[in-house]
Design a protein around this motif. Structure first.
Motif: not given
Ligand code: PLP
Length: 384
Positions: A86-88, A114, A189, A192, A215
């Motif tokens: 995940s991005v987190s 986000f 990030d 989007q 996405k």
């Molecule tokens: C801009 C953006 N960053 C991060 C996330 C989600 O991150 P992760 O992969 O940690 O769930 C989203 C999800 O909607 C997002 O729109």
């Protein structure tokens, strides 16, 4: 058909997305529809698992191919890319490599992040960091807001490329240059924007760029990639780590903590193998259609969404200049989740967030899809 057309064969691509036979997906800011290619990729993993029982060499090769496809998309090299679930997680790995206990304690964060990303930066306050915010006003951020916030006490500036709520695009090249001039790092990030807006990390001059694939990259949840600017890799030692961050993960030497010479030092545990199969297939499709071609078509769809929304009396959230937003277009509605459910019942898939409903078509969408989505949105929100 008269009117604007994309530079590619729209009908041919549409035939590869079975969901289009039954509804109008307008939720690409949330989850892309399945394509024949992503389905086949998932099945390839299942077949390999069933046929071979275990084929680590092939699976690791697939992960490398997915990294390479991501690298192609952003103008980087395979060795500049790390993989996460995940991005987190990617953000946490970057945070773990920062020294925030000394003279550079500040992390400048945009209010448009986000929450996943913003929360990781806030958690660093427990390690001595201090977060300051670039404020959102009228659904946008004034790029000059960063100028006053970034100085010699700043460790890192975190600015999303596209705002998840309304598609507003930040000038990340300007923000990265401001950070660099102050001796700070920049983190973007791009979840989007990738697949919707052409991105070249070298032109943007960013130090880190993270994104997942579910996405506009036509993938699934469960995988994300991190670009690390090669010139800074050597200086970074993420403490959120694991065996895949080593120079040779298969050396199996528990007592030696060496670091991969590439961005792979940010890798941690066993990579998300099945998701890598699907991610590569989704990104290959985007690279084949071409991000620049996609952006041109998105500008036409975006214009129609804004003009069509206005003529139907819908209230836009965020910029009305299509060059300053992604195709994702937000309208203020009462009870957005009820509106989403009512639209779904009428065959249109939007995405609710807080006070807005987001309409996010993609390269396969037609102007007719946009008109129908707007008709349905105005029908379900019309006062009775
Ligand atoms: C801009 C953006 N960053 C991060 C996330 C989600 O991150 P992760 O992969 O940690 O769930 C989203 C999800 O909607 C997002 O729109």
């Amino acid at each position: 058909m008269s009117g604007p057309r994309p530079a590619y064969d729209l009908e041919a691509w549409r035939r590869r997305i079975p969901l289009l036979a039954s509804c109008i997906p307008m939720n690409n800011c949330s989850q892309a529809p399945q394509t024949d290619a992503t389905r086949a990729a998932a099945e390839r993993y299942l077949d390999s698992w069933n046929r071979s029982g275990m084929d680590w060499d092939a699976w690791m090769a697939e992960v490398a191919l997915a990294k390479a496809e991501f690298a192609t998309l952003i103008g980087a090299a395979l060795s500049d890319i790390a993989v996460f679930s995940s991005v987190s997680e990617a953000t946490s790995a970057v945070a773990s490599a920062l020294d925030v206990g000394g003279a550079r304690r500040r992390i400048v964060v945009s209010e448009a992040e986000f929450p996943a990303v913003a929360h990781v930066w806030l958690a660093q306050e427990r390690r001595g960091a201090r977060v300051s915010w670039a404020p959102v006003r009228d659904g946008q951020i004034d790029p000059a807001a960063y100028d006053a916030l970034v100085d010699e006490r700043t460790a890192l500036v975190s600015a999303c490329h596209g705002y998840y709520l309304n598609g507003f695009i930040q000038d990340t090249a300007r923000i990265a240059a401001r950070a660099r001039a102050a001796g700070a790092l920049s983190f973007v990030d791009a979840y989007q924007t990738l697949g919707a807006v052409p991105v070249n990390v070298r032109e943007l001059g960013v130090d880190f760029l993270a994104a997942g694939t579910l996405k506009f990259l036509m993938g699934t949840p469960g995988i994300a990639f991190l670009y690390v600017r090669p010139e800074i890799v050597d200086s970074l030692h993420p403490t959120a780590t694991g065996w895949f961050g080593r120079a040779d993960p298969f050396a199996f030497d528990a007592r030696t903590l060496d670091w991969s010479p590439t961005a792979s030092r940010f890798d941690a545990g066993t990579p998300p193998v099945i998701n890598a199969y699907v991610a590569r297939a989704g990104m290959e499709m985007i690279n084949a259609v071409g991000p620049a071609n996609i952006r041109s078509w998105h500008l036409a769809l975006s214009r129609r969404l804004i003009d069509g929304g206005r003529s139907r009396g819908l209230v836009l959230h965020g910029p009305d200049d299509v060059s300053r937003k992604t195709v994702s277009t937000a309208f203020v509605v009462p009870e957005s989740h009820a509106v989403e459910a009512a639209m779904r019942a009428r065959g249109v898939l939007p995405s609710a967030r807080g006070e807005v409903i987001r309409l996010a078509p993609h390269f396969y969408s037609t102007i007719g899809d946009v008109e129908r989505a707007l008709d349905v949105l105005s029908e379900v929100t019309r006062p009775r």
